[in-house]
Design an enzyme around this catalytic site. Sequence first.
Site, short mmCIF file in Angstrom:
data_model
loop_
_atom_site.label_atom_id
_atom_site.label_comp_id
_atom_site.label_asym_id
_atom_site.label_seq_id
_atom_site.Cartn_x
_atom_site.Cartn_y
_atom_site.Cartn_z
N LYS A 88 0.45 3.23 -3.14
CA LYS A 88 -0.60 4.03 -3.05
C LYS A 88 -0.51 5.74 -3.35
O LYS A 88 -0.95 6.35 -4.13
CB LYS A 88 -1.67 3.66 -2.40
CG LYS A 88 -2.36 2.20 -2.38
CD LYS A 88 -3.14 2.18 -1.45
CE LYS A 88 -3.69 0.54 -1.52
NZ LYS A 88 -4.66 0.10 -0.13
N TYR B 17 -2.15 -3.28 -10.89
CA TYR B 17 -2.11 -2.94 -9.60
C TYR B 17 -1.24 -3.89 -8.64
O TYR B 17 -0.59 -3.72 -7.85
CB TYR B 17 -3.55 -2.94 -9.01
CG TYR B 17 -3.84 -2.64 -7.58
CD1 TYR B 17 -3.71 -1.58 -7.01
CD2 TYR B 17 -4.03 -3.98 -6.67
CE1 TYR B 17 -3.82 -1.40 -5.48
CE2 TYR B 17 -4.29 -3.72 -5.31
CZ TYR B 17 -4.11 -2.44 -4.89
OH TYR B 17 -4.28 -2.43 -3.46
N SER C 176 0.87 -1.25 0.08
CA SER C 176 -0.04 -0.08 -0.06
C SER C 176 0.85 1.06 -0.05
O SER C 176 0.23 2.38 -0.15
CB SER C 176 -0.93 0.12 1.01
OG SER C 176 -1.90 -0.93 0.92
N TYR D 194 -4.48 3.76 7.47
CA TYR D 194 -5.94 3.21 7.60
C TYR D 194 -6.46 3.66 8.81
O TYR D 194 -6.54 4.98 9.19
CB TYR D 194 -5.90 1.59 7.50
CG TYR D 194 -5.12 1.27 5.95
CD1 TYR D 194 -5.83 1.48 5.06
CD2 TYR D 194 -3.58 0.94 6.19
CE1 TYR D 194 -5.22 1.40 4.08
CE2 TYR D 194 -3.22 0.59 5.04
CZ TYR D 194 -4.03 0.78 3.81
OH TYR D 194 -3.37 0.60 2.50
N VAL E 115 1.15 -3.77 3.57
CA VAL E 115 1.16 -4.98 4.61
C VAL E 115 2.41 -6.04 4.19
O VAL E 115 2.26 -6.99 5.19
CB VAL E 115 -0.15 -5.97 4.02
CG1 VAL E 115 -1.34 -5.47 4.69
CG2 VAL E 115 -0.13 -6.07 2.56
O1 DON Z 1 -4.59 -4.82 -2.18
C1 DON Z 1 -3.91 -5.32 -1.21
O2 DON Z 1 -4.49 -5.98 -0.56
C2 DON Z 1 -2.33 -5.20 -1.08
N1 DON Z 1 -1.50 -5.35 -2.39
C3 DON Z 1 -1.96 -3.73 -0.40
C4 DON Z 1 -2.60 -3.77 0.75
C5 DON Z 1 -1.90 -3.09 1.87
O3 DON Z 1 -0.75 -3.11 2.00
C6 DON Z 1 -2.75 -2.73 3.09
N2 DON Z 1 -1.79 -1.94 4.01
N3 DON Z 1 -1.52 -2.10 5.12
#
Ligand code: DON
Length: 309
Positions: free
Chosen positions: A68, A193, A65, A245, A263
């Site tokens: 992003k 993505y 994330s 978040y 994550v």
């Molecule tokens: O879209 C997803 O689930 C992951 N590629 C990224 C999510 C993420 O890193 C959320 N972070 N805390």
Amino acid sequence: MQCRSSNDLIQFVTEAKSVIKNGKVADYIPALGRAKRDDFSIAIHYPDGNCISAGDIEKQFTLQSISKVISLALVLIDRGPDFVFERVGMEPTGDPFNSIAKLETMAPAKPLNPMINAGALVVTHMLKGNSVEERFSRLLTFIQELSNDPSVSYSTEVAYSEFETADLNRALCYFLKQHQIINEDVEQLLKLYTKQCAIEMNCLDLARIGMIFAMDGRDPLNGKQIIPIDIARICKTFMVTCGMYNSSGEFAIKVGIPAKSGVSGGIMGSVPGKFGIGIFGPALDEKGNSIAGIRLLELLSKNYNLSMF
Ligand code: DON
């Protein structure tokens, strides 16, 4: 670039490590489940090119994330804020990053912000280029410039592992397509993505990108304005309001710096006007943020008075 190991940082890292036992490595993307729970490192990158570190800062991890906020910067450069914010909002949700709940209650079904998955998918959809390859290559080149590391690439293994298992993100995409927020082929968008999320680097690269945001988008080492000031400001504001978040409020109170987590256990921090921070610690708390990373940032903020509030 050389990074000097710092005794003060090592001490804070040792203290923060004590909470790793309460964390868990993300495994909903199977390839991420292989991370070592006890890994923990930090680099701090100053605008004069100096850098201090603790832990194994050579270790590579995927941005997840954190990407992003960088894709948002590029899309804002490409298309301008009016175009972008007609399609994605500016408000925090208080929901988990992959939640679909608010989309259903909003009219139009525009995601509330670019840091939740629904919003990030819309941002990735807006990346300019004639093919998935060209759009990805533009994003990667931008990230290589921000990190000043032309070797930054992506993990095909992590990208594929997420692509194969991203059914929740698929559901978000189909919902957004039904409501005409996006109009491309869902599998193509997911391919882009998941590659974006699988862009891989180490703490030092991440700290350098954090430093560019901290310096209002300007690379102080060559004088180039990589991100326009107003766009860097928008990105940092989202980092404060939505970067961690549904922990963003607590993080703003306890740490008080713009930051973005992923994550994989990465956290990018930008202390305005001062320095950038790159952290890697794959043991996560229940909200999906690096548990020791947050603890470490609390310690640093308190001891060095880093809060911007
Ligand atoms: O879209 C997803 O689930 C992951 N590629 C990224 C999510 C993420 O890193 C959320 N972070 N805390």
